[in-house]
Motif scaffolding. Sequence first.
Motif, PDB file in Angstrom:
ATOM      1  N   UNK A  21      69.681 -26.205  22.755  1.00 32.38           N
ATOM      2  CA  UNK A  21      70.177 -27.571  22.562  1.00 32.38           C
ATOM      3  C   UNK A  21      71.581 -27.556  21.964  1.00 32.38           C
ATOM      4  N   UNK A  22      71.801 -26.713  20.960  1.00 28.74           N
ATOM      5  CA  UNK A  22      73.128 -26.651  20.333  1.00 28.74           C
ATOM      6  C   UNK A  22      74.183 -26.146  21.317  1.00 28.74           C
ATOM      7  N   UNK A  23      73.843 -25.133  22.104  1.00 31.93           N
ATOM      8  CA  UNK A  23      74.819 -24.572  23.044  1.00 31.93           C
ATOM      9  C   UNK A  23      75.213 -25.603  24.093  1.00 31.93           C
ATOM     10  N   UNK A  24      74.197 -26.259  24.680  1.00 29.06           N
ATOM     11  CA  UNK A  24      74.493 -27.252  25.715  1.00 29.06           C
ATOM     12  C   UNK A  24      75.158 -28.494  25.137  1.00 29.06           C
ATOM     13  N   UNK A  25      74.837 -28.842  23.897  1.00 29.11           N
ATOM     14  CA  UNK A  25      75.515 -29.964  23.244  1.00 29.11           C
ATOM     15  C   UNK A  25      76.986 -29.643  23.025  1.00 29.11           C
ATOM     16  N   UNK A  26      77.266 -28.394  22.645  1.00 30.04           N
ATOM     17  CA  UNK A  26      78.660 -27.958  22.502  1.00 30.04           C
ATOM     18  C   UNK A  26      79.409 -28.106  23.830  1.00 30.04           C
ATOM     19  N   UNK A  27      78.792 -27.620  24.920  1.00 34.34           N
ATOM     20  CA  UNK A  27      79.421 -27.751  26.240  1.00 34.34           C
ATOM     21  C   UNK A  27      79.661 -29.210  26.598  1.00 34.34           C
ATOM     22  N   UNK A  28      78.673 -30.056  26.326  1.00 31.13           N
ATOM     23  CA  UNK A  28      78.770 -31.470  26.685  1.00 31.13           C
ATOM     24  C   UNK A  28      79.877 -32.170  25.898  1.00 31.13           C
ATOM     25  N   UNK A  29      79.880 -32.020  24.581  1.00 29.91           N
ATOM     26  CA  UNK A  29      80.863 -32.714  23.738  1.00 29.91           C
ATOM     27  C   UNK A  29      82.278 -32.207  24.027  1.00 29.91           C
ATOM     28  N   UNK A  30      82.430 -30.888  24.152  1.00 26.99           N
ATOM     29  CA  UNK A  30      83.751 -30.306  24.412  1.00 26.99           C
ATOM     30  C   UNK A  30      84.302 -30.777  25.750  1.00 26.99           C
ATOM     31  N   UNK A  54      71.535 -32.792  31.090  1.00 28.50           N
ATOM     32  CA  UNK A  54      70.192 -32.550  31.616  1.00 28.50           C
ATOM     33  C   UNK A  54      69.481 -31.449  30.857  1.00 28.50           C
ATOM     34  N   UNK A  55      70.193 -30.377  30.521  1.00 27.68           N
ATOM     35  CA  UNK A  55      69.579 -29.262  29.803  1.00 27.68           C
ATOM     36  C   UNK A  55      69.105 -29.650  28.410  1.00 27.68           C
ATOM     37  N   UNK A  56      69.895 -30.466  27.714  1.00 29.44           N
ATOM     38  CA  UNK A  56      69.502 -30.903  26.362  1.00 29.44           C
ATOM     39  C   UNK A  56      68.186 -31.672  26.415  1.00 29.44           C
ATOM     40  N   UNK A  57      68.103 -32.662  27.291  1.00 25.55           N
ATOM     41  CA  UNK A  57      66.875 -33.466  27.389  1.00 25.55           C
ATOM     42  C   UNK A  57      65.725 -32.642  27.977  1.00 25.55           C
ATOM     43  N   UNK A  58      66.040 -31.732  28.894  1.00 21.06           N
ATOM     44  CA  UNK A  58      65.003 -30.884  29.481  1.00 21.06           C
ATOM     45  C   UNK A  58      64.369 -29.987  28.427  1.00 21.06           C
ATOM     46  N   UNK A  59      65.200 -29.373  27.615  1.00 19.88           N
ATOM     47  CA  UNK A  59      64.690 -28.467  26.588  1.00 19.88           C
ATOM     48  C   UNK A  59      63.852 -29.214  25.552  1.00 19.88           C
ATOM     49  N   UNK A  60      64.359 -30.357  25.082  1.00 17.39           N
ATOM     50  CA  UNK A  60      63.642 -31.122  24.064  1.00 17.39           C
ATOM     51  C   UNK A  60      62.328 -31.688  24.600  1.00 17.39           C
ATOM     52  N   UNK A  61      62.347 -32.218  25.813  1.00 20.36           N
ATOM     53  CA  UNK A  61      61.137 -32.817  26.379  1.00 20.36           C
ATOM     54  C   UNK A  61      60.081 -31.759  26.688  1.00 20.36           C
ATOM     55  N   UNK A 280      69.291 -21.970  28.221  1.00 20.11           N
ATOM     56  CA  UNK A 280      70.229 -21.122  27.487  1.00 20.11           C
ATOM     57  C   UNK A 280      71.129 -20.353  28.447  1.00 20.11           C
ATOM     58  N   UNK A 281      70.532 -19.754  29.484  1.00 20.15           N
ATOM     59  CA  UNK A 281      71.318 -18.946  30.422  1.00 20.15           C
ATOM     60  C   UNK A 281      72.344 -19.792  31.164  1.00 20.15           C
TER      61      UNK A 281
END
Length: 316
Positions: A21-30, A54-61, A280-281
């Motif tokens: 979640x943190x990695x994909x959030x970094x990509x999204x915000x940046x 999509x990855x953030x919501x996918x991982x959390x859900x 993550x990948x």
Amino acid sequence: MGSGQHEVQLYGIAVLVVVGVLWNTFNLITTMFQQWKAGGVQTVGLIISTISLGNVFLHLSTFGIVVTMWRGVLCWDDLPMFFCAMLYVWLSSSYLSFWSIAWLSVLYCVKVVNFTSELFAKIKTNISPIINVALAVTFLNSCVMFSPFLSLNYRNESYVTPVTKNTTCVIKTPLFPTWINMNLYVLVFICYLAPLPVMVMVPSSIRLVVHLCKHTLEMRKNKTDVQSADSYLLVCKLTVALVGVYITTLTIISLFYLSKLYGSDISINSLLLGYSFYCIASGVLLTISNKNLREKLGALFCGTKAAKGENCARDV
């Protein structure tokens, strides 16, 4: 499996969820900040944003579904609305992320490969607006296609399965409203989640690999602009790697459901591990493939080192 061991597994997987979640959030915000600074929409940045979102919501859900399943949500008298909502978000975010990777593969293929056909030449000229529209349609489809999951409810169908050695749990089967042909609907959305994206990704990736490898060999042979050739080859490798991550994830999910179909007691945690690998990948590959993300991540680590009094100049 004991309750304590189950909790340890969930805590371990929760660490993977936090990382993803943190990695994909970094990509999204940046990426969104870069788009805002540029004052316009760049197609590659838009695709990275949709994959990351999509990855953030996918991982959390996925994590939420596994936890609630472990807590025996299907044993409750009524199917809670939040469980239906998590299923909806899970499938919608999967659809959005998978198809965004497919469009990224198409974008790079059309931009890099030379076409002799006049029709393809026109498509090449307008590929960015075409992909932008495709992404908008994909987002709308992801919101609409899985809306029937919000209407899931129990009926009279149920069966009994043991939860522990001393207790039993009546697991009711959640079903769609009667006006939905369940078999046809499930067939349609499974096709949109698996075979159709693969049919888009694989040909474009193969065409991209063939062209770029041939182009790279020619440039190396002529000893001209090797750096540019290496850059093209990097994009090729990362695009194909993203497709490989998607196909590997599909294989893990398929093996999980096949094992369940044949009565195996495989843990649902394996499903979460499969999606954790995907989120993550794909997030890491997107960071590596984008110069701005690489630089921002490097600056972030350098800032952390600087705060600790370390010299970071040689790493930049």
